[in-house]
Design an enzyme around this catalytic site. Structure first.
Site, short mmCIF file in Angstrom:
data_model
loop_
_atom_site.label_atom_id
_atom_site.label_comp_id
_atom_site.label_asym_id
_atom_site.label_seq_id
_atom_site.Cartn_x
_atom_site.Cartn_y
_atom_site.Cartn_z
NE ARG A 141 -7.82 0.88 5.21
CZ ARG A 141 -7.51 2.17 5.34
NH1 ARG A 141 -7.53 2.76 6.52
NH2 ARG A 141 -7.18 2.89 4.27
CG HIS A 186 -0.37 2.07 -9.32
ND1 HIS A 186 -0.54 1.75 -8.00
CD2 HIS A 186 -1.46 2.80 -9.67
CE1 HIS A 186 -1.68 2.26 -7.56
NE2 HIS A 186 -2.26 2.91 -8.56
CD1 TRP A 211 7.39 6.70 -2.86
CD2 TRP A 211 6.77 7.00 -4.99
NE1 TRP A 211 8.53 6.81 -3.62
CE2 TRP A 211 8.18 7.00 -4.93
CE3 TRP A 211 6.16 7.18 -6.23
CZ2 TRP A 211 8.99 7.16 -6.06
CZ3 TRP A 211 6.96 7.34 -7.36
CH2 TRP A 211 8.36 7.33 -7.26
CG ASN A 241 -7.86 -2.10 -5.29
OD1 ASN A 241 -6.98 -2.93 -5.05
ND2 ASN A 241 -8.08 -1.08 -4.48
CD1 TRP A 242 -13.12 -5.42 -9.17
CD2 TRP A 242 -12.31 -4.68 -11.12
NE1 TRP A 242 -12.46 -6.47 -9.80
CE2 TRP A 242 -11.97 -6.05 -10.99
CE3 TRP A 242 -11.90 -4.00 -12.27
CZ2 TRP A 242 -11.23 -6.74 -11.96
CZ3 TRP A 242 -11.18 -4.69 -13.24
CH2 TRP A 242 -10.86 -6.05 -13.08
CG ASP A 285 -2.10 0.90 1.11
OD1 ASP A 285 -2.36 1.41 -0.01
OD2 ASP A 285 -2.78 1.13 2.14
#
Ligand code: IPE
Ligand code: IPE
Ligand code: MG
Length: 246
Positions: free
Chosen positions: A195, A38, A26, A69-70, A21
């Site tokens: 989490r 990514h 970043w 994540n969709w 994550d």
């Protein structure tokens, strides 16, 4: 501190699972588009996979794309799928050279065709490798996994191959995407979030949890070794007392 020398190679976690994550943050901190994060994260994946295999970890699961994540912007989802395809194409060599077997967990059927094809191709080509199993969690959600496991079990009962009172932890394990893999020993989550985000709920029942503030694109082998070192300095009691263990 260099943690590689501090690790006890005889007490390695056999299954490490990582929630990678912080790519977006970043990128944002550097004034880049999220997708740049990514791209950069791929380097961390490569280094983590190679280092884990090198020291002798048997199973490494990487959370690459969740069922949730969709819901991200289409451009970001498309980019993530493109990165998946290009990384699989490029890194098959790394997997072969390091004798690493690739597998996947999640609802692979509904991945975009290109991603699915490339993934199945690499899984097939690396299936006889034995040094480490790399498990990509793709279109993975623990609740989706449990739902599909319940369906499989219910079907087996319906068609008479299983009786309700024969359901046990073993048959549940077999119905999960992770059927032949050992339970997770160590969960690592980067980026400071604490989490689980629908990751491996059944399989982490007794895992040690390790959270680090390092953002995924900055994660390097020494960060992996630090997590393992930290894990090795804990006492896993599995319900027993400390005295019973010694
Ligand atoms: C993890 O980084 C990558 C995926 C979830 C695919 P994020 O994209 O979630 O990065 P943050 O959490 O927004 O910083
Ligand atoms: C979890 O990260 C999923 C992956 C790392 C693939 P997220 O960034 O999607 O998690 P939440 O939504 O912040 O909990
Ligand atoms: Mg995130």
């Amino acid at each position: 501190m260099n943690f590689e020398n501090q690790i006890n190679l005889k007490k390695l976690p056999s299954h490490i699972a990582i929630i990678m994550d912080g790519n977006g943050r970043w990128a944002k901190s550097k004034g880049f588009l999220r997708t740049m994060g990514h791209n950069e994260g791929v380097k961390s994946v490569k280094e983590t996979v190679e280092s884990a295999a090198k020291i002798g970890v048997s199973y490494l699961t990487l959370y690459a794309f969740s069922t949730e994540n969709w819901n991200r912007p289409k451009l970001e989802v498309d980019t993530l799928m493109k990165i998946l395809v290009s990384s699989l194409k490029k890194e098959i060599k790394t997997l072969q050279n390091n004798n690493i077997r690739l597998t996947a967990i999640g609802n692979i059927e509904t991945l975009p065709n290109k991603a699915k094809r490339e993934l199945l191709d690499v899984i097939e080509k690396t299936k006889n490798n034995t040094r480490m199993t790399l498990i990509l969690a793709l279109n993975y959600g623990a609740r989706e996994e449990l739902t599909s496991a319940f369906k499989k079990i219910a079907n087996n009962i319906e068609n008479g191959t299983l009786k309700a009172n024969e359901i046990n932890e073993e048959s549940i394990n077999q119905a999960l995407y992770t059927n032949s893999m050992p339970d997770v020993d160590l969960v690592i989550r980067t980026s400071g979030e604490q989490r689980i985000s629908n990751f491996l709920l059944w399989q982490i029942a007794y895992a040690e949890l390790y959270f680090t503030k390092v953002l995924w694109p900055d994660f390097r082998k020494n960060d992996l070794f630090e997590a393992i070192y930290n894990y090795q300095n804990r006492e896993r009691r599995f319900g027993k007392t400390s005295e019973q263990l010694s």
